[in-house]
Design an enzyme around this catalytic site. Structure first.
Site, PDB file in Angstrom:
ATOM      1  CD  GLU A 116       0.273   4.824  -0.627  1.00  0.00           C
ATOM      2  OE1 GLU A 116       0.921   4.333   0.314  1.00  0.00           O
ATOM      3  OE2 GLU A 116       0.096   4.248  -1.721  1.00  0.00           O
ATOM      4  CD  GLU A 175       1.733   5.386  -5.150  1.00  0.00           C
ATOM      5  OE1 GLU A 175       1.929   4.228  -4.717  1.00  0.00           O
ATOM      6  OE2 GLU A 175       2.052   6.397  -4.511  1.00  0.00           O
TER       7      GLU A 175
END
Ligand SMILES: *[C@@H]1O[C@H](CO)[C@@H](O)[C@H](O)[C@H]1NC(C)=O
Ligand SMILES: *[C@@H]1O[C@H](CO)[C@@H](O)[C@H](O)[C@H]1NC(C)=O
Ligand SMILES: *[C@@H]1O[C@H](CO)[C@@H](O)[C@H](O)[C@H]1NC(C)=O
Ligand SMILES: *[C@@H]1O[C@H](CO)[C@@H](O)[C@H](O)[C@H]1NC(C)=O
Length: 443
Positions: A268, A376
């Site tokens: 991320e 995710e």
């Protein structure tokens, strides 16, 4: 996702500026402003992250100012910068269908694993490389294989600023402008076993190299050792040299392994308020560097999929506010496929909004000609009724070629694996819904 960790602590500083909607306003290691713009309040998400949400939305109180812990370390374990050459045994007696040169790849808009082009289901276990009991690693791998969860994403980093007590796993010590890779028993040897077990169980790994978040060190751990700022992390010469040296050390261990699905730049990555060229340049440089070390395995970014025009409703995730432009980055030659995440609870969107987020990415990926991985996704309640429709959408969307839910859970020798509310435990009814039924749908 930000995972729970054993931590080190940096105090939260004070700053004057007000934080914009959906921006970070607290968490371990965070030093920015804790005050949101008017009409917005700072909501605790976990120890590592508090976020500005609309003050009318369901309030859960606390503005996190975490504190505590920090290990007083004594002994130094074997830390050396030398790099072990890959020697994970290929002695397993499995009648391998795949030849040793058969690495996971893309085929048009799909993925091919062991010669089979198909949609694939997978999952995440950030903690598996930090386990110290080989039997636990094997247990997880055998359950994944049996469940047909072919892709497993794991943390390939574990950065510390001080050496933890003996027996606590860490992979790299960042201290006083020096990086020291831990190749010992409680260092990269733990990741070696994950790869070895994956090879034996026919599981394909996504291994990433640094965290945007402060759990398991992350970019902030580099900044603590080398100076600078977190947004400056992407361009700081000393930091990037250490990051690349770490990448080279990990890749050299598994360069010939057919258990590697892909190398991933970061978990991320964000650069809030930065021009999108900052992350773009870093992705280009880093992915080209990885390909120069290993041209056989795929490379991906590990981003959340932010910054997208296709299907945009103007909501926060579609904007470039976190310094990311999805299509710009996916266009880079040395990036093989796209990644995107889905967390409506953290992003101020509805659960059903997630379906559009999935189709938008599929469309954008198809336009670029590379497959995408819904890497995710999760919610903290009603897993089956919320996440199964997302899986259906992903499976039905051209350009989305695989999904991996956050996160896998199992019962280990030490008890249940970590639960952040998103965990889907092996053997539960949620597991039947999101794994068994999903795999059956894939066919
Ligand atoms: C993987 O799962 C398949 C199907 O359940 C099984 O036949 C095979 O023995 C498993 N392999 C390993 C190494 O566990
Ligand atoms: C991770 O992303 C958040 C949100 O943009 C940012 O506030 C934080 O500084 C980032 N962390 C690092 C270490 O760069
Ligand atoms: C991403 O970059 C492309 C190419 O410069 C541009 O056309 C597009 O509008 C950008 N996307 C966003 C969300 O700003
Ligand atoms: C590849 O993906 C497309 C679109 O998702 C799908 O229609 C096609 O059947 C896939 N091909 C194979 C061989 O799986």
């Amino acid at each position: 996702m930000k995972a729970l960790a054993v931590l080190s602590l940096l105090g939260a500083g004070l700053a004057s500026a007000q934080v914009a909607p959906y921006g970070q306003c607290g968490g371990t290691g965070y030093t920015g402003s804790t005050v949101c713009e008017s009409g917005w309040v700072c909501q605790f998400q976990n120890d590592y992250y508090s976020q500005c949400v609309e003050s009318t939305s369901t309030s859960s109180t606390s503005t996190s100012t975490t504190s505590k812990a920090s290990t007083t370390s004594s002994t130094k374990t074997t830390t050396t910068t030398s790099v072990k050459t890959s020697s994970t045994s290929s002695t397993s007696t499995t009648t391998a269908v795949a030849s040793s040169t058969d690495y996971p790849s893309t085929t048009g808009l799909n993925f091919t694993i062991d010669g089979k082009t198909s949609y694939y289901a997978g999952t995440n276990s950030y903690w598996i490389g930090f386990l110290t009991d080989n039997a636990d690693v094997d247990l997880v791998m055998s359950h994944l294989n049996e469940s047909d969860l072919r892709i497993l994403r794991v943390w390939g980093f574990n950065d510390v600023n001080t050496v933890p007590s003996t027996g606590t796993v860490y992979f790299q010590l960042l201290e006083d402008g020096t990086a020291t890779i831990n190749t010992g028993e409680y260092g990269l040897e733990r990741l070696d076993y994950v790869v070895e077990s994956a090879e034996a169980h026919n599981i394909k790994l996504i291994i990433n190299f640094v965290n945007n978040w402060t759990d398991y060190g992350g970019m902030a751990a580099y900044v603590a050792a080398f100076g600078g700022t977190t947004t400056g992390w992407y361009t700081d010469a000393a930091i990037q040299a250490a990051y690349q040296a770490y990448i080279a050390a990990v890749i050299s261990r598994y360069v010939d392994s057919d258990a590697i699905f892909a190398w991933e730049l970061a978990n991320e990555p964000r650069c809030q308020g930065c021009d999108t060229s900052v992350i773009y340049d870093w992705v280009q440089t880093t992915s080209a560097y990885i390909k120069s070390l290993d041209s056989k395995h795929m490379v991906c970014i590990g981003d959340e999929g932010f910054g997208l025009d296709t299907g945009s409703d103007g909501s926060y995730p579609y904007t470039t506010g976190e310094g990311l432009n999805f299509t710009l980055n996916l266009g880079i030659d040395t990036i093989d496929f796209g990644t995107f995440h889905l967390y409506p609870d953290s992003w101020g969107t509805t659960d059903s909004w997630g379906n559009g987020w999935i189709t938008s990415h599929g469309e954008a990926c198809a336009a670029i000609g590379k497959p995408c991985l819904l890497e995710e996704y999760g919610v903290t309640a009603n897993h089956c009724s919320i996440e199964a429709p997302w899986q259906r959408t992903a499976l039905d969307t051209t350009g989305v070629a695989a999904d991996s839910f956050w996160q896998y859970g199992d019962t280990l020798s030490t008890g249940e694996s970590p639960d952040d509310g998103n965990t889907i435990y092996y053997g539960t009814s949620d597991f039947t819904c999101l794994v068994t039924d999903h795999v059956e749908d894939i066919g």
